[in-house]
Design a protein around this motif. Structure first.
Motif, PDB file in Angstrom:
ATOM      1  N   HIS A  43       3.424  -3.879  -0.447  1.00 36.35           N
ATOM      2  CA  HIS A  43       2.948  -5.058  -0.046  1.00 36.35           C
ATOM      3  C   HIS A  43       1.462  -5.214   0.860  1.00 36.35           C
ATOM      4  O   HIS A  43       1.332  -6.157   1.422  1.00 36.35           O
ATOM      5  CB  HIS A  43       3.875  -6.029   0.789  1.00 36.35           C
ATOM      6  N   ASP A  47       0.007  -8.256   2.622  1.00 39.32           N
ATOM      7  CA  ASP A  47       0.058  -8.243   3.996  1.00 39.32           C
ATOM      8  C   ASP A  47      -0.992  -8.380   5.145  1.00 39.32           C
ATOM      9  O   ASP A  47      -1.969  -8.471   4.565  1.00 39.32           O
ATOM     10  CB  ASP A  47       0.870  -6.949   4.357  1.00 39.32           C
TER      11      ASP A  47
ATOM     12  N   LYS B  11       6.993  -3.621  12.808  1.00 39.37           N
ATOM     13  CA  LYS B  11       6.230  -3.121  11.513  1.00 39.37           C
ATOM     14  C   LYS B  11       4.831  -2.463  11.879  1.00 39.37           C
ATOM     15  O   LYS B  11       4.480  -1.718  11.193  1.00 39.37           O
ATOM     16  CB  LYS B  11       5.946  -4.412  10.838  1.00 39.37           C
ATOM     17  N   LEU B  91      15.123  -4.763  -1.571  1.00 38.23           N
ATOM     18  CA  LEU B  91      14.341  -5.835  -0.468  1.00 38.23           C
ATOM     19  C   LEU B  91      14.323  -7.010  -0.857  1.00 38.23           C
ATOM     20  O   LEU B  91      14.631  -8.107  -0.321  1.00 38.23           O
ATOM     21  CB  LEU B  91      12.988  -5.232  -0.197  1.00 38.23           C
ATOM     22  N   GLN B  95      16.065 -10.589   0.719  1.00 36.15           N
ATOM     23  CA  GLN B  95      15.292 -11.831   1.071  1.00 36.15           C
ATOM     24  C   GLN B  95      15.863 -12.953   0.256  1.00 36.15           C
ATOM     25  O   GLN B  95      15.606 -14.022   0.832  1.00 36.15           O
ATOM     26  CB  GLN B  95      13.765 -11.469   0.471  1.00 36.15           C
ATOM     27  N   SER B 178      16.190  -9.043   7.118  1.00 41.21           N
ATOM     28  CA  SER B 178      15.500  -8.234   5.849  1.00 41.21           C
ATOM     29  C   SER B 178      14.227  -7.372   6.424  1.00 41.21           C
ATOM     30  O   SER B 178      14.072  -6.386   5.780  1.00 41.21           O
ATOM     31  CB  SER B 178      14.961  -9.235   5.004  1.00 41.21           C
ATOM     32  N   LEU B 179      13.889  -7.675   7.607  1.00 38.00           N
ATOM     33  CA  LEU B 179      12.902  -6.670   8.161  1.00 38.00           C
ATOM     34  C   LEU B 179      13.334  -5.223   8.442  1.00 38.00           C
ATOM     35  O   LEU B 179      12.709  -4.156   8.048  1.00 38.00           O
ATOM     36  CB  LEU B 179      12.261  -7.171   9.498  1.00 38.00           C
ATOM     37  N   GLU B 182      12.866  -3.845   4.948  1.00 39.37           N
ATOM     38  CA  GLU B 182      11.662  -3.836   4.651  1.00 39.37           C
ATOM     39  C   GLU B 182      10.778  -2.263   5.262  1.00 39.37           C
ATOM     40  O   GLU B 182      10.174  -1.595   4.864  1.00 39.37           O
ATOM     41  CB  GLU B 182      10.515  -4.840   5.178  1.00 39.37           C
TER      42      GLU B 182
END
Lengths: 78, 207
Positions: A43, A47, B11, B91, B95, B178-179, B182
């Protein structure tokens, strides 16, 4: 798409191509697969730009190490 | 989770980690390309004149150029690519709030990853039987270190995926979480792109 590119790469390996053509094509196809996975699966295309900056920074540094190491010791890619 | 950067810290950390991993694998790949095709003899007492690196490609008298089994490794590369696709589907499922589909795709990803590691173990065993060990020559050392570290990364990824499966079976992963999937996916895709580079530079482009 990724599976097709991999199949093309393997087919090229078995074709009687000149070394320069083979290396050029394989590197181009590998870069295409790399970009597809990073941009869509990871992504990065959609992102935050901060992630792109970090990741591209890492790749640039890695290629820098790669180039310096090979040129210092006289190694060759192919 | 609001932060001064506007992105989730977990992230951000994962992308920083992946950037550092680029350097890690970049160094290993550079070392492999430097030393492949070289039949190194250890230096004697630090005397550089005794370091001999002839360019022959033999392993205990056997040519190594044909040691790679390209059809087998191509299937391994295909398996790892497909595991990336199933990770994307896992994923997408969470989501949408579809936990059951997420579990199925996570299991598929982990199983494909385990299959890849099994293939690598088989390949290593075959090479050892041919006489190529970590100590045989510089090609053997750099090849096993590079592909071995990649295999270790895949193994860690498989363990993480199975942990997520166990976690989700206890109802601890819902759409709002969901992170977690991810982040695991980012790591998994990175392992995949490293193999894309290794497959081309090490297996398909030979000296």
């Amino acid at each position: 798409m990724l599976a097709i590119i991999t199949a093309v790469e393997v087919a090229l390996y078995y074709l009687d191509l000149s070394r320069n053509a083979l290396v050029g094509l394989l590197l181009a196809l590998s870069a295409l697969k790399f970009a597809l996975v990073v941009l869509w699966f990871m992504h990065l295309r959609f992102d935050n730009r901060l992630f792109s900056t970090l990741f591209v920074g890492g790749i640039v540094l890695a290629i820098g190490i790669f180039t310096v190491a090979l040129s210092t010791v006289g190694g060759k890619l192919v | 989770m609001a932060t001064s950067t506007g992105v989730d810290n977990r992230k951000l950390f994962m992308w920083l980690f992946l950037a550092s991993e680029c350097l890690f694998f970049g160094s290993l790949i550079a070392a492999y390309l430097l030393y492949r095709g070289q039949h190194g003899v250890p230096c004697m007492d630090g005397d550089l004149s005794t370091c001999v690196f002839p360019t022959d490609r033999t392993i205990n008298g056997v040519e190594y150029e044909g040691i790679f089994d390209i059809p087998f490794t191509s299937v391994s590369a295909f398996v790892l690519l497909m595991s990336s696709v199933s990770m994307v589907l896992a994923l997408a499922a969470i989501q949408r709030g579809n936990v059951r589909a997420m579990r199925i795709w996570l299991f598929t990803t982990a199983a494909l990853g385990a299959l890849f590691v099994g293939g690598q173990a088989f390949e290593f065993t075959e090479f050892y039987r041919e006489g190529l060990t970590l100590e045989t020559n510089l090609f053997g050392t750099t090849f096993y270190v590079l592909t071995g570290f990649h295999g270790a990364h895949v193994t860690i990824g498989v363990l993480v995926l199975f942990s997520l499966l166990i976690w989700s079976s206890r109802g601890k992963i819902q759409a709002k979480d969901s992170l977690n999937i991810e982040l695991a996916g980012l790591y998994w895709h990175f392992v995949d792109i490293v193999w894309i580079v290794i497959f081309t530079l090490i297996y398909l482009i030979q000296p």
